[in-house]
Design a protein around this motif. Structure first.
Motif, PDB file in Angstrom:
ATOM      1  N   PRO A 133      14.150 -31.350  -2.710  1.00  0.00           N
ATOM      2  CA  PRO A 133      13.402 -30.821  -3.855  1.00  0.00           C
ATOM      3  C   PRO A 133      13.378 -31.846  -4.987  1.00  0.00           C
ATOM      4  O   PRO A 133      14.162 -32.801  -5.010  1.00  0.00           O
ATOM      5  N   GLN A 134      12.489 -31.632  -5.934  1.00  0.00           N
ATOM      6  CA  GLN A 134      12.361 -32.554  -7.060  1.00  0.00           C
ATOM      7  C   GLN A 134      13.670 -32.663  -7.831  1.00  0.00           C
ATOM      8  O   GLN A 134      14.359 -31.680  -8.057  1.00  0.00           O
ATOM      9  N   ALA A 180      10.266 -40.157  -6.206  1.00  0.00           N
ATOM     10  CA  ALA A 180       9.710 -38.922  -5.624  1.00  0.00           C
ATOM     11  C   ALA A 180       9.391 -39.117  -4.151  1.00  0.00           C
ATOM     12  O   ALA A 180       9.550 -38.197  -3.343  1.00  0.00           O
ATOM     13  N   GLY A 181       8.957 -40.334  -3.800  1.00  0.00           N
ATOM     14  CA  GLY A 181       8.672 -40.632  -2.393  1.00  0.00           C
ATOM     15  C   GLY A 181       9.919 -40.551  -1.534  1.00  0.00           C
ATOM     16  O   GLY A 181       9.882 -40.061  -0.396  1.00  0.00           O
ATOM     17  N   ILE A 182      11.043 -41.042  -2.067  1.00  0.00           N
ATOM     18  CA  ILE A 182      12.309 -40.937  -1.336  1.00  0.00           C
ATOM     19  C   ILE A 182      12.641 -39.463  -1.104  1.00  0.00           C
ATOM     20  O   ILE A 182      12.987 -39.051   0.005  1.00  0.00           O
ATOM     21  N   GLU A 183      12.518 -38.668  -2.156  1.00  0.00           N
ATOM     22  CA  GLU A 183      12.836 -37.246  -2.037  1.00  0.00           C
ATOM     23  C   GLU A 183      11.900 -36.549  -1.056  1.00  0.00           C
ATOM     24  O   GLU A 183      12.332 -35.758  -0.212  1.00  0.00           O
ATOM     25  N   ARG A 184      10.608 -36.874  -1.135  1.00  0.00           N
ATOM     26  CA  ARG A 184       9.629 -36.217  -0.269  1.00  0.00           C
ATOM     27  C   ARG A 184       9.876 -36.539   1.201  1.00  0.00           C
ATOM     28  O   ARG A 184       9.825 -35.658   2.060  1.00  0.00           O
ATOM     29  N   THR A 231       9.781 -51.815   0.706  1.00  0.00           N
ATOM     30  CA  THR A 231      10.422 -50.791   1.529  1.00  0.00           C
ATOM     31  C   THR A 231      11.751 -50.368   0.975  1.00  0.00           C
ATOM     32  O   THR A 231      12.545 -49.764   1.661  1.00  0.00           O
ATOM     33  N   LEU A 232      12.007 -50.669  -0.286  1.00  0.00           N
ATOM     34  CA  LEU A 232      13.259 -50.213  -0.866  1.00  0.00           C
ATOM     35  C   LEU A 232      13.374 -48.703  -0.750  1.00  0.00           C
ATOM     36  O   LEU A 232      14.423 -48.182  -0.382  1.00  0.00           O
ATOM     37  N   ALA A 233      12.265 -48.006  -1.044  1.00  0.00           N
ATOM     38  CA  ALA A 233      12.325 -46.547  -0.977  1.00  0.00           C
ATOM     39  C   ALA A 233      12.690 -46.083   0.413  1.00  0.00           C
ATOM     40  O   ALA A 233      13.451 -45.145   0.593  1.00  0.00           O
ATOM     41  N   ILE A 235       7.801 -46.049 -11.030  1.00  0.00           N
ATOM     42  CA  ILE A 235       9.192 -45.903 -10.591  1.00  0.00           C
ATOM     43  C   ILE A 235       9.462 -44.453 -10.197  1.00  0.00           C
ATOM     44  O   ILE A 235      10.090 -44.178  -9.173  1.00  0.00           O
ATOM     45  N   ALA A 236       8.959 -43.512 -11.011  1.00  0.00           N
ATOM     46  CA  ALA A 236       9.144 -42.091 -10.704  1.00  0.00           C
ATOM     47  C   ALA A 236       8.490 -41.735  -9.375  1.00  0.00           C
ATOM     48  O   ALA A 236       9.037 -40.956  -8.584  1.00  0.00           O
TER      49      ALA A 236
END
Length: 449
Positions: free
Chosen positions: A130-131, A121-125, A7-9, A116-117
């Motif tokens: 945006p990316q 990306a999950g955090i951003e989503r 659950t770090l993200a 890792i990417a």
């Protein structure tokens, strides 16, 4: 059977929750004054070596970057005082991570860059970013993206290490699940608690004053509003840190007597934070998320679909942009014409799926009063009124409603609990072994390392 999910993200999603504003945070740990006051009165070069862990250096830059990341993720201001209080505990954590990284490499475990990417990306989503916006946000606040990448890489790799270490014990048998089910039936009518914890390890029980001071600092900041899951993910030394400190539902006989004594005195679901509780191996901080009688917890579950229509700029009610006006008109039309959950999900995808179309089953009783009131009164397959926020408009449709006894544990939930108990025990033993075998050369005075 899976290990406890990472659950770090999730814990870092506060990176995007607005401007930094809160209180000053955590840590007043070992020699935060000795190591930080005396030595830190003079500015140190960024690359000053603080410690050498099995020939791998740990520098001031590493510590400062991790402190900034923590402050950014919790909404705490970055200040000299904050860093002085955080520094000793951050050093301990980074030493642990160095040891874990070396163990990961020795086992030839590789975390693909794509994984890792995907986490980033999950955090951003989840935050409607945006990316590459997270990279820009970190850079804006002077935090190296490498700091976040390293933390994610270690957490993912450590889970793989624990899988290897568990071996055949990494699966829970049907017999073990049945035995736990029988035990739960025998406890029918007794009380159990949904708890979250932060565990602070004490290296030398004869001298625990600094760990107690650090624990009290954490408590102060939690009571000022620092998010419990984020603080747990960053600082708890229990394996539950990977799950934001969540222990799930536990019975009284599974808890240390000192913990259950404190839990019985605390309000439920009010965000109350316990005083420091001394337990074998250290101190623990507890918050009580729920309380129920085993076998009896009626509630209501709903499933929803949501569509989020983003604005092109933050909403200013006094200066609404043409795009924002058009978005509101579009939302009103959708609310009047759409009548299926599939259609709502499709609209969300067409608008970039900034928020998940299907957030999974939701318990009405655990929602905030405003949202609960909205969804309780919303007929099935009817879109809600437009819910306007600064960054866009949300539309929600209820797809199903049902009653559920939340005290009933599914076999998979029981298996998860059994597995988490094994993972916790294995992780503590392995961490202890790594420290025992390690060559750690401290270049600053830090007791307990």
């Amino acid at each position: 059977m899976r290990l406890r999910s990472l659950t770090l993200a999730c814990s870092l999603t506060a990176l995007t929750l607005g401007p930094v504003a809160h209180a000053a945070p955590h840590s007043g740990h070992r020699d935060a004054t000795t190591a930080a006051s005396a030595a830190d009165k003079k500015p140190r070069p960024d690359d000053t070596i603080i410690a050498v862990v099995n020939s791998i250096p740990l520098t001031t830059r590493d510590v400062e970057n991790r402190g900034k990341l923590f402050a950014l993720s919790t909404g705490l201001p970055v200040s000299g005082e904050l860093m002085d209080r955080l520094r000793p505990q951050i050093i301990r954590q980074l030493i642990d991570e160095r040891l874990r990284t070396q163990e990961i490499l020795s086992r030839h475990i590789n975390t693909p860059p794509e994984q890792i990417a995907a986490a980033i990306a999950g955090i951003e989503r989840r935050n409607g970013m945006p990316q590459n916006a997270l990279r820009d946000r970190l850079a804006q606040d002077g935090v190296s993206l490498t700091t976040l990448i390293d933390q994610i890489r270690v957490q993912i790799g450590w889970v793989q290490v624990l899988r290897q270490e568990l071996g055949a014990r990494g699966r829970v048998s049907a017999k073990e699940i049945a035995q736990r089910e029988d035990a739960l039936k025998r406890q029918d009518g007794r009380t159990e608690y949904n708890l979250s914890e932060i565990f602070v390890k004490v290296e030398d029980p004869r001298h625990s004053e600094d760990e107690l001071s650090f624990t009290n600092t954490i408590i102060q900041e939690l009571r000022k509003g620092a998010p419990f899951p984020i603080v747990a993910a960053q600082f708890s030394q229990s394996q539950t840190a990977l799950d934001g400190g969540s222990m799930g539902w536990v019975q009284e006989d599974e808890l240390d007597p000192a913990v259950i004594s404190m839990v019985k005195q605390m309000p439920v679901g009010a965000g109350a934070i316990s005083n420091p509780i001394k337990v074998p191996g250290g101190f623990v901080i507890i918050t009580v998320n729920g309380k129920r009688v085993i076998g009896h917890q009626p509630g209501h579950v709903i499933t929803i679909r949501q569509a989020f229509l983003p604005f092109d700029a933050p909403l200013n009610p006094e200066h609404v942009t043409p795009q924002q006006q058009q978005t509101l008109q579009k939302a009103v039309k959708i609310a009047q014409t759409v009548n299926s959950c599939e259609a709502v999900a499709a609209i969300n995808q067409q608008n970039g799926e900034k928020r998940p179309s299907d957030p999974g089953e939701l318990q009405l009783e655990r929602m905030n009063p405003q949202m609960r009131s909205l969804l309780e009164g919303l007929p099935l397959n009817k879109v809600s009124r437009p819910l306007v926020s600064t960054d866009g408009i949300d539309l929600i449709m209820v797809c199903s409603k049902k009653e559920k006894n939340f005290a009933d544990r599914s076999p998979s939930e029981i298996a998860d609990q059994l597995m988490n108990e094994r993972v916790e025990q294995t992780a503590r033993q392995l961490d202890s072994d790594l420290h025992r075998k390690a060559m750690i050369d401290m270049r600053i005075k830090l007791k307990g390392v």
